[in-house]
Write an enzyme that holds these catalytic residues in place. Structure first.
Site: not given
Length: 492
Positions: A81, A160, A184
């Site tokens: 990420k 996210s 997330s």
């Protein structure tokens, strides 16, 4: 989306076995993942291309293997990420204000992966500064869920960590790293039909991760199996003296723990998670999960977590408060991209207005408000008191059960744009994941079924603090009972 090659479909453990047996090389494996990422470019899941770096690392991995110096994850491709600082690779948290930031250091978690032999094959898209539940707040544009119907609306992958979940679900990489503040990792895992594991707060170092809410953020893996999640966690967990919240505890042999069974395991079912508004497909799936555990010899018990209904409002006070403090450093003077002004006030104002997206600005304003003089006691202090009560609820429940079983999300993946004008409707996506985050407990989402539209749904297991072993044992049973789920194209 094109069909990925057979090598790109391999999970972490399968790929490690194939590499060890000499059935493929790290170069071949990395090339397959690079090709799969190229074929799935329409998902917009990758925001930083590291193909050349990956190719060089693959050559090095094959050399080490020939010299009998292979490490546990030697040659395994992993995506990360865009919130993890990666040395020499742009890291922006998908925010305009961090444009051009190339760290000169590596986050502890990603460094541990590379030290174990894994190879970085791309930085993944995410909601800006991890603030969002649909991956629509990224300055790099939204991510498309690989389960989106052909010719139909584009579905969100959740957020996210939506880019990490999408690229794993599309079989373009065996595993990816995400971060979980209020769900997330688990929510996008549920939306994309993959496994998402949030370890206990403190199990993994936060050093080198761009902070959203420091008392909640935690790194974890997204994979296509529980065993792979255990394998990745084993290599990223552990004490880090550079992170004062890192727990100085030994990391158990998580992969070996998967051999256990759940006979006699006490599984709690929280009555407060049974919402009247819950869709029938999710209620039915939850009932199926309960039946699977009962059939496997577990003991099911109803438990009460009486302060659950206060978790979401408490979270949306605590997290924005911490975010407003953490993001104060991005002012165009000390740190971050700068927008010019005629005086310092105008420079600060323009920088933060131009640099942050709407959702981030909203949360900064909420955070600033609840921390301001006259409102601190009424909002922030009260929210922290609620958080303590929620943690106490879990402590009481775990005196009678070993794990808790709940749905992961209150819906399956929804269409892009469906909730962007209604922040409160968007925040409700986290209703089942936030309580465990506030209590700092480990939790995992396991793909467990499909809804009436053929979209994946996850079930969540919550464990005691630092008892990832029991959590993973229970998750393995759930996975075995439910089977695996792949997007139609990736499964072809």
């Amino acid at each position: 989306m094109a069909v990925p090659s057979d090598l790109a479909r391999l999970g972490v453990a399968e790929a490690a076995d194939r590499l060890a047996a000499g059935d493929c090389s790290a170069v071949e494996l990395v090339e397959a993942c690079i090709a799969a990422q190229e074929a799935t470019r329409d998902l917009n899941a990758v925001v930083a291309d590291t193909a050349e770096r990956a190719r060089a690392a693959a050559v090095h991995a094959d050399q080490r293997r020939r010299c009998n110096e292979a490490r546990p994850l030697e040659g395994i491709p992993v995506a990360v990420k865009d919130i993890f600082c990666t040395e020499g690779v742009a890291t922006t948290a998908c925010s305009r204000i961090l444009d051009g930031f190339v760290p000169e250091y590596e986050s502890t978690v990603s460094a541990r992966l590379w030290d174990a032999g894994a190879i970085l094959v791309g930085k993944t898209n995410m909601d800006e500064f991890a603030m969002g539940s649909s991956n629509e707040t990224s300055r790099c544009g939204p991510v498309r869920n690989p389960w989106s119907p052909a010719g139909g609306p584009s579905l969100v992958p959740g957020g996210s960590s939506g880019g990490s979940a999408a690229i794993v679900a599309a079989s373009a990489v065996p595993a990816a790293l995400g971060t979980d503040t209020g769900g997330s990792i688990r929510q996008p895992a549920s939306f994309c039909g993959v496994v998402g594991l949030k370890p206990t707060y403190g199990r993994c170092s936060r050093w080198g991760i761009i902070a959203f809410a420091s008392s909640l953020d935690q790194a974890g893996p997204l994979t296509r199996s529980v065993a792979d999640a255990a394998l990745i966690l084993e290599h990223i967990a552990g004490f880090d003296p550079r992170d004062s919240t890192s727990a100085d505890l030994a990391v158990p042999d998580l992969h070996a723990a998967l051999q256990g069974n759940v006979k006699g395991l006490r599984v709690g079912v929280p009555s407060e998670y049974q919402l009247d508004s819950l869709p029938g497909s999710i209620s039915d799936l939850w009932e199926r999960g309960i039946a699977w555990f009962r059939d496997a010899g577990a003991e099911l018990r109803e438990v009460s977590l009486p302060h659950t209904r206060y978790a979401l409002p408490a979270y949306y006070i605590v997290a924005p408060a911490e975010a407003s403090a953490n993001l104060a450093r991005y002012d165009g003077v000390r740190f971050g991209a700068r927008s010019m002004g005629t005086d310092p006030d105008e420079l600060y104002t323009r920088t933060r207005r131009d640099g942050f997206g709407e959702e981030v600005r909203r949360r900064i304003m909420i955070g600033g408000y609840v921390l301001s003089e006259g409102y601190y006691d009424a909002y922030y202090l009260r929210a922290q008191q609620v958080r303590t009560r929620i943690a106490e609820d879990f402590r009481q429940a775990f005196q009678n059960v070993d794990v808790l079983l709940t749905p992961t999300t209150p819906s399956s993946a929804f269409a892009e744009g469906a909730k962007t004008d209604d922040p409160l409707a968007m925040y409700v996506n986290d209703i089942f994941t936030v309580p465990a985050s506030l209590a700092g407990l480990p939790a995992i989402s396991v793909p467990a079924g499909l809804d009436e539209d053929g979209l994946p749904l996850g079930l969540q297991l919550i464990g005691r603090a630092f008892d990832e072993v029991t959590l993973l044992q229970a998750a393995t049973m759930l996975e075995d009972a439910a089977g695996t789920f792949r997007p139609p194209v990736a499964a072809a």
